[in-house]
Design a protein around this motif. Structure first.
Motif, PDB file in Angstrom:
ATOM      1  N   GLU A 224      -7.940  -4.310   2.065  1.00  0.00           N
ATOM      2  CA  GLU A 224      -6.812  -4.060   1.167  1.00  0.00           C
ATOM      3  C   GLU A 224      -6.385  -2.588   1.167  1.00  0.00           C
ATOM      4  N   GLU A 225      -7.323  -1.680   1.025  1.00  0.00           N
ATOM      5  CA  GLU A 225      -6.964  -0.258   0.933  1.00  0.00           C
ATOM      6  C   GLU A 225      -6.349   0.260   2.234  1.00  0.00           C
ATOM      7  N   ALA A 226      -6.819  -0.247   3.369  1.00  0.00           N
ATOM      8  CA  ALA A 226      -6.231   0.151   4.650  1.00  0.00           C
ATOM      9  C   ALA A 226      -4.790  -0.346   4.756  1.00  0.00           C
ATOM     10  N   LEU A 227      -4.536  -1.550   4.262  1.00  0.00           N
ATOM     11  CA  LEU A 227      -3.171  -2.089   4.273  1.00  0.00           C
ATOM     12  C   LEU A 227      -2.237  -1.254   3.405  1.00  0.00           C
TER      13      LEU A 227
ATOM     14  N   ALA B 201       2.380  -3.666  -3.981  1.00  0.00           N
ATOM     15  CA  ALA B 201       2.234  -4.843  -4.849  1.00  0.00           C
ATOM     16  C   ALA B 201       2.082  -6.116  -4.020  1.00  0.00           C
ATOM     17  N   LEU B 202       2.902  -6.283  -3.017  1.00  0.00           N
ATOM     18  CA  LEU B 202       2.822  -7.469  -2.160  1.00  0.00           C
ATOM     19  C   LEU B 202       1.495  -7.508  -1.409  1.00  0.00           C
ATOM     20  N   LEU B 203       1.080  -6.374  -0.883  1.00  0.00           N
ATOM     21  CA  LEU B 203      -0.169  -6.318  -0.128  1.00  0.00           C
ATOM     22  C   LEU B 203      -1.370  -6.630  -1.008  1.00  0.00           C
ATOM     23  N   ARG B 204      -1.400  -6.095  -2.215  1.00  0.00           N
ATOM     24  CA  ARG B 204      -2.522  -6.377  -3.118  1.00  0.00           C
ATOM     25  C   ARG B 204      -2.529  -7.838  -3.579  1.00  0.00           C
ATOM     26  N   ARG B 205      -1.341  -8.407  -3.764  1.00  0.00           N
ATOM     27  CA  ARG B 205      -1.249  -9.795  -4.252  1.00  0.00           C
ATOM     28  C   ARG B 205      -1.911 -10.787  -3.303  1.00  0.00           C
TER      29      ARG B 205
END
Length: 161
Positions: A138-141, A150-154
């Motif tokens: 997640e953090e790399a994204l 927001a989309l990446l974390r979702r």
């Protein structure tokens, strides 16, 4: 209904979320930059309400999603240049649904059913191998594409509840 589909289609849990079963693997082999691969593969893939396919990418192979049954599916794509697309896979083309969507090799993808469940098929060419499958952290994204945090974390694997 979902339990019956899982049982009758002999689906198993997929590492990105949802359920799947490989249904085809071409006997013909091709040479790729990542080694010898089957010329193509196909799977059934099922997501039910509340599940999602976490951000992932298939390196060195294109993936074609094909709608089969259930409700539409939102497929979220983040291209290397940061461009985002969210085509809807479904049967009602008059509502903008697409019966099939191509995800080019290396493009980040995530998906969610927009109803009780969605059954799709995914074909990969050259054929899918888990060695070519990446589930980025997640953090790399977020560091790579901060405008889409927001989309990446979702849809990150860490965001799974």
């Amino acid at each position: 209904m979902v339990e019956e589909l899982v049982r009758r289609l002999d689906l198993k849990p997929h590492p990105e979320g949802g359920y799947y079963r490989e249904t085809y693997r071409a006997a013909f082999q091709v040479q790729t930059l990542r080694g010898r691969r089957s010329a193509g593969t196909a799977i059934y893939y099922l997501l039910q309400r509340g599940e999602f396919s976490a951000w992932h990418r298939v390196v060195g192979a294109d993936e074609l999603w094909l709608f089969h049954d259930g409700e539409p599916l939102a497929l979220h794509l983040v291209h290397e240049d940061g461009r985002v697309e969210s085509p809807v896979l479904g049967r009602d083309v008059t509502q903008g649904h697409q019966p099939q969507v191509l995800v080019p090799a290396g493009v980040l993808q995530a998906a969610e059913s927009l109803g009780a469940y969605t059954l799709v098929g995914c074909t990969v060419s050259p054929g899918f191998e888990f060695a070519d499958f990446e589930l980025p952290e997640e953090e790399a994204l977020v560091a790579r594409h901060p405008a889409h945090e927001a989309l990446l974390r979702r849809f990150s694997k860490a965001g799974r509840r």
